[in-house]
Design an enzyme around this catalytic site. Structure first.
Site, PDB file in Angstrom:
ATOM      1  CG  ASP A 177      -2.009   1.002   1.153  1.00 21.60           C
ATOM      2  OD1 ASP A 177      -3.095   0.660   0.653  1.00 21.60           O
ATOM      3  OD2 ASP A 177      -1.772   2.150   1.584  1.00 21.60           O
ATOM      4  CG  ASN A 185      -4.514  11.468  -5.757  1.00 17.97           C
ATOM      5  OD1 ASN A 185      -4.016  11.495  -6.881  1.00 17.97           O
ATOM      6  ND2 ASN A 185      -5.095  10.389  -5.272  1.00 17.97           N
ATOM      7  CG  HIS A 190      -7.191  13.287  -8.557  1.00 14.02           C
ATOM      8  ND1 HIS A 190      -7.415  12.174  -7.766  1.00 14.02           N
ATOM      9  CD2 HIS A 190      -7.693  14.334  -7.871  1.00 14.02           C
ATOM     10  CE1 HIS A 190      -8.019  12.543  -6.658  1.00 14.02           C
ATOM     11  NE2 HIS A 190      -8.215  13.862  -6.693  1.00 14.02           N
ATOM     12  CG  ASP A 194      -4.960   8.652 -12.338  1.00 12.14           C
ATOM     13  OD1 ASP A 194      -5.207   8.218 -11.186  1.00 12.14           O
ATOM     14  OD2 ASP A 194      -5.834   9.094 -13.107  1.00 12.14           O
ATOM     15  CD  GLU A 220      -4.203   4.650  -1.335  1.00 10.19           C
ATOM     16  OE1 GLU A 220      -5.130   4.731  -2.169  1.00 10.19           O
ATOM     17  OE2 GLU A 220      -4.268   5.130  -0.190  1.00 10.19           O
TER      18      GLU A 220
END
Ligand SMILES: [Mg+2]
Length: 309
Positions: A177, A185, A190, A194, A220
């Site tokens: 994680d 973000n 964002h 990504d 994530e």
């Protein structure tokens, strides 16, 4: 497009071959039914077959019947040639699985029209197969990273657990994680978030050996299944390689984010844990890694509580 011509009568065979070659088809020729059947059993066999009805060894209609009995092969479109014009024969041919027929003698235009009809059907069928394959990929893959999705990795996990049980090997479940991903973000937007996920996914995929599977579980969080893990140390080594690798990833210029990952890993020995238990154990280890400061690997298990950071 490749087409099989199966015709025992040489003059007729040469004529067919000459026409089809002139029209741009790639032609495979068979002089009797057995030869035709051999050609059709090969990998990459032609998808369109012109079969003469009356042939020595095996009749066209028998070849057709055998084709239709096979379930797991690509469809072969069959154009049957017959000099019999009795209705009963045509019914028999269609019932044997022929898609179309031509009654001898026929002229070139007729033949061309029937070939076009066959090609159209095959094209439509190919589109359907491509659409089905695309749906299958969509249903099993994460659209952003191209990794397996949540549902697919659980199917793979169940399958790999069964295999591990049979072969008495053990399977590693690695939960990874990204740390403080929300901040990435929030700070960089964002699109950058990504981009980070895509890069991490690509890195994970590169780190895998042939017997490992990688999924994005959502957000994530990633999951890696490693088959045939000989020991806890080996699993820890793999997880640590992933953790260090992610920390070294660069996402652009100086202002770009640095990313770390927390990892929980568990090894499932044969006859020991169910799929759910293995996941829960890796998840608990991940929770401990987060709690104890992030950017670290925690090995989960009743006896093994090794930690690296
Ligand atoms: Mg014949």
């Amino acid at each position: 497009m490749r087409v099989l011509i199966a015709e025992d009568e040489p003059v007729s065979r040469h004529m067919l071959e000459a026409f089809l070659t002139k029209w741009g088809y790639e032609v495979v020729v068979a002089g009797d039914g057995r030869e035709a059947w051999q050609v059709l059993q090969q990998d990459d066999a032609p998808k369109l077959a012109i079969l003469d009805w009356m042939m020595p060894g095996m009749e066209g209609v028998q070849v057709c019947q055998r084709l239709r009995e096979r379930a797991d092969h690509p469809y072969v479109y069959v154009l049957m040639l017959t000099s019999r014009d009795r209705k009963q024969d045509l019914v028999e041919g269609i019932e044997a699985g022929a898609d179309d027929y031509l009654i001898k003698p026929f002229d070139a235009h007729e033949l061309m029209a029937h070939l076009h009809a066959g090609k159209r059907i095959l094209d439509v069928q190919q589109e359907l197969i491509s659409a089905r394959d695309a749906l299958r990929v969509q249903a099993t893959h994460d659209p952003l990273t191209g990794l397996w999705n949540h549902a697919a990795i659980f199917d793979i996990l169940r399958r790999e657990l069964e295999r591990a049980q049979r072969q008495r090997t053990s399977l590693g479940v690695v939960m990874a994680d990204l740390d403080h991903f929300k901040q990435i973000n929030d700070t960089f937007g964002h699109d950058t978030g990504d981009h980070v996920l895509i890069q991490v996914a690509a890195f994970l995929q590169e780190s895998l050996s042939g017997s490992a599977f990688c999924a994005r579980l959502g957000g994530e969080e990633f999951c890696v299944l490693v088959s045939d893990v000989a020991s806890d140390d080996e699993l820890l080594l793999f997880a640590e390689r992933v953790r260090r690798g992610v920390r070294e990833l660069r996402f652009g210029g100086r202002d770009q984010p640095r990313v770390t990952v927390s990892i929980g890993a568990a090894r499932r020995l044969a006859h020991e844990l169910t799929a759910r238990e293995a996941i829960v154990r890796a998840d608990q280890a991940l929770y401990c890694a987060k709690r104890d400061g992030r950017d670290r690997t925690q090995l989960g298990g009743p006896e093994a509580m090794a930690v690296a950071s």
